[in-house]
Design a protein around this motif. Structure first.
Motif, PDB file in Angstrom:
ATOM      1  N   MET B   1      93.467  40.691   3.046  1.00  0.00           N
ATOM      2  CA  MET B   1      92.194  40.110   2.618  1.00  0.00           C
ATOM      3  C   MET B   1      92.209  38.622   2.955  1.00  0.00           C
ATOM      4  O   MET B   1      93.026  37.879   2.451  1.00  0.00           O
ATOM      5  CB  MET B   1      92.083  40.307   1.111  1.00  0.00           C
ATOM      6  N   ALA B   2      91.317  38.199   3.820  1.00  0.00           N
ATOM      7  CA  ALA B   2      91.392  36.790   4.220  1.00  0.00           C
ATOM      8  C   ALA B   2      90.102  36.050   3.927  1.00  0.00           C
ATOM      9  O   ALA B   2      89.632  35.967   2.796  1.00  0.00           O
ATOM     10  CB  ALA B   2      91.736  36.691   5.695  1.00  0.00           C
ATOM     11  N   ALA B   3      89.496  35.608   4.997  1.00  0.00           N
ATOM     12  CA  ALA B   3      88.485  34.568   4.945  1.00  0.00           C
ATOM     13  C   ALA B   3      87.321  34.791   3.985  1.00  0.00           C
ATOM     14  O   ALA B   3      86.613  35.784   4.039  1.00  0.00           O
ATOM     15  CB  ALA B   3      87.935  34.406   6.352  1.00  0.00           C
ATOM     16  N   GLY B   4      87.144  33.855   3.146  1.00  0.00           N
ATOM     17  CA  GLY B   4      85.958  33.556   2.359  1.00  0.00           C
ATOM     18  C   GLY B   4      85.197  34.671   1.656  1.00  0.00           C
ATOM     19  O   GLY B   4      85.645  35.793   1.543  1.00  0.00           O
ATOM     20  N   THR B  89      89.498  50.742   3.546  1.00  0.00           N
ATOM     21  CA  THR B  89      89.245  49.302   3.567  1.00  0.00           C
ATOM     22  C   THR B  89      87.993  49.044   4.397  1.00  0.00           C
ATOM     23  O   THR B  89      87.604  49.861   5.235  1.00  0.00           O
ATOM     24  CB  THR B  89      90.416  48.511   4.179  1.00  0.00           C
ATOM     25  N   SER B  91      85.997  46.022   6.702  1.00  0.00           N
ATOM     26  CA  SER B  91      85.921  44.701   7.331  1.00  0.00           C
ATOM     27  C   SER B  91      84.461  44.475   7.697  1.00  0.00           C
ATOM     28  O   SER B  91      83.927  45.139   8.577  1.00  0.00           O
ATOM     29  CB  SER B  91      86.798  44.649   8.589  1.00  0.00           C
ATOM     30  N   GLY B 128      89.833  44.737   2.057  1.00  0.00           N
ATOM     31  CA  GLY B 128      89.193  44.449   3.329  1.00  0.00           C
ATOM     32  C   GLY B 128      88.942  42.969   3.430  1.00  0.00           C
ATOM     33  O   GLY B 128      89.566  42.161   2.746  1.00  0.00           O
ATOM     34  N   ASP B 129      88.009  42.608   4.296  1.00  0.00           N
ATOM     35  CA  ASP B 129      87.665  41.198   4.400  1.00  0.00           C
ATOM     36  C   ASP B 129      86.229  41.051   4.866  1.00  0.00           C
ATOM     37  O   ASP B 129      85.620  42.005   5.343  1.00  0.00           O
ATOM     38  CB  ASP B 129      88.634  40.440   5.321  1.00  0.00           C
ATOM     39  N   THR B 131      83.837  38.386   7.236  1.00  0.00           N
ATOM     40  CA  THR B 131      83.899  37.275   8.184  1.00  0.00           C
ATOM     41  C   THR B 131      82.498  36.977   8.685  1.00  0.00           C
ATOM     42  O   THR B 131      81.566  37.745   8.456  1.00  0.00           O
ATOM     43  CB  THR B 131      84.784  37.617   9.397  1.00  0.00           C
TER      44      THR B 131
END
Lengths: 327, 327
Positions: B1-4, B89, B91, B128-129, B131
């Protein structure tokens, strides 16, 4: 596995005949789904990270480096969980307007970088899909961890030390250099480019920290943001001594304020930020002494909320607002 | 799980307090990765499918329907493996130029559709993430299957019957209608729209077929293309009797040639194409009689390569080249 491009997948992503898939891969690329045999004694860790051209990497970047980076940022998520990587899927979106030859060249380079990285970190590409659209790389990573041993964000306690691995701010400095906003001496410029495209997932550190850290996460959005998530998950606050932020020689060559700014807010470092209870610090010291981990104490966990920075005993305020990602 | 976009994820994708996560989810949304406990007696099936706006769905489509469809096409991959869905997940890439309010509205609708579908098929969003970039939905689906029982593409044998579930060609007809290329009577138009946005993953059929079929795959790129992959994986050919293609009443209302064209080449049907050895046909008949599966024999497996179509004993040639996807 869905839409089209089967030939591309077969050619560039399937293992070569002399590359043996690990025993855990029952059925790899080429069916509707892959089949793997998880270790029944472990839990499964699942992470997903997407990289969009011109957001997370320059659209004209060397595709081999994009392949490396795409996998490394996902491996970093597993490192932050203390997990061992095992398998991953790839969802690759390629611009429909690319001429056939350009598409082949890009995929050839990308798959070279991806596969080299997969070999280096002992994980297998087991499936995915390719679609038409704006250049995007979405990876889902599967790893394993002994039950109850995963590093989580919600385990920090008051008085725990806050630490980070290696150096901070290199990712943001590299981005600024890639965008031509700053220039560095040649040896620093090449160091920073490596740090950007080939961030080192701290997998061994994560495994060592399973027995030492009370909480951990990786730094993808910047120390302040990511330590903030850790604090929020643990319902506590952190106090950071800005003078203790570990900086590379490239950043030490900059004005302090710029270096601190990047170290505090720059994304793309893919280091770990973690907390250690005072009584576990001797264990950490042993791990440091044996070379298993390179980490610096940067602060403590306190009651409250948020992340508070100090320098020379006074509150430290950021000169500029943080920014995110490429562009 | 990354960006913002942590707030968006928390608000729209985390389970509500009254929604209990299944016991298999040790740690869900909100850390670097999710932790799940696979059933030690089963193998893990992994599939990934990406939907790009204006390629796989109209960019202005109702986001709730996009949420439904995104999960359903991934569930279809698991159905084709004979697997039971467990976790997934997400994205999600959202256009940066969308105003805040538009973004919230889209994500609210999308998550409503996604969660309704996840509840209906008993699988859990675990991470998930999000973007910034062109609107794209990438889902990675994890399911489970008893060891050695998965349906694969490479098991067909000479003289096996070739069958498909339900009706073919509806997905392509729906796309043509969405694009205004054809118009249907109102009852057919609404049936086709449902078929496009809410394709029924043939999960129960896939589980029943574990003991009956010699090979299977789902039809996402069109019968000819997908049966072609199955034949290639099995190193054999297929002969199809075009008159046996099962058509909905919407397609039966069209000129034969158009209906056959869509049934043979149209993507987005998400039915299963599978093969059954002659001695297993009684088992299939029993499953049909008990209502567990609705399937039609459309041909046989023969030696050679490729898929050959006949109509009234003569080779059948497609009138037009196949096409793919929305746009």
């Amino acid at each position: 596995m869905a839409a089209g491009e089967f030939e591309l997948i077969d050619h560039y992503f399937k293992p070569a005949p002399d590359e043996l898939a690990p025993d855990s891969v029952v059925l790899g690329i080429g069916d509707d789904g892959a089949i793997v045999q998880p270790d029944p004694a472990q839990q499964l860790v699942v992470a997903a990270d997407t990289l969009v051209a011109d957001v997370h990497f320059p659209a004209d970047a060397d595709p081999e480096l994009v392949g490396e980076r795409s996998l490394r940022v996902n491996l970093s998520d597993l490192a932050a969980m203390g997990a061992t990587p095992a398998w991953f899927t790839l969802s690759l979106t390629l611009p429909p307007q690319w001429p056939e030859e350009a598409r082949r060249r890009w995929v050839a380079g990308f798959s070279r970088g991806l596969k080299a990285c997969a070999r280096a970190y002992d994980c297998s590409l087991i499936g995915g899909d390719t679609t038409s659209g704006p250049l995007t790389v979405a990876i889902q990573m599967l790893g394993q961890v002994p039950p109850g041993k995963a590093l989580r964000r919600d385990g920090a306690a008051v008085d725990d030390f806050v630490l980070v691995t290696h150096r901070l701010g290199d990712g943001a400095a590299a981005l600024a250099a890639l965008k031509g906003e700053v220039s560095f001496a040649p040896e620093h410029a090449s160091y920073l480019q490596q740090r950007f495209y080939r961030p080192e997932p701290r997998l061994l550190e994560g495994i060592v920290l399973r027995e030492i850290a009370s909480s951990a996460q990786d730094i993808s959005d910047g120390l302040l943001a990511d330590l903030g998530h850790l604090c929020a998950a643990s319902d506590l606050a952190a106090e950071i001594d800005v003078a203790q932020l570990p900086l590379s020689r490239a950043l030490e060559a900059l004005p302090c304020e710029q270096a601190y700014h990047w170290a505090l807010t720059g994304g793309d470092d893919y280091e770990l930020v973690f907390t250690v209870a005072p009584d576990k610090m001797p264990l950490l010291a042993m791990a440091q002494a044996s070379g298993e981990i390179d980490a610096s104490v940067i602060g403590r966990i306190v009651t409250g909320a948020g992340v508070h920075c100090e320098l020379d005993g006074k509150p430290y305020r950021l000169a500029r607002a943080g920014y995110r990602h490429f562009e």
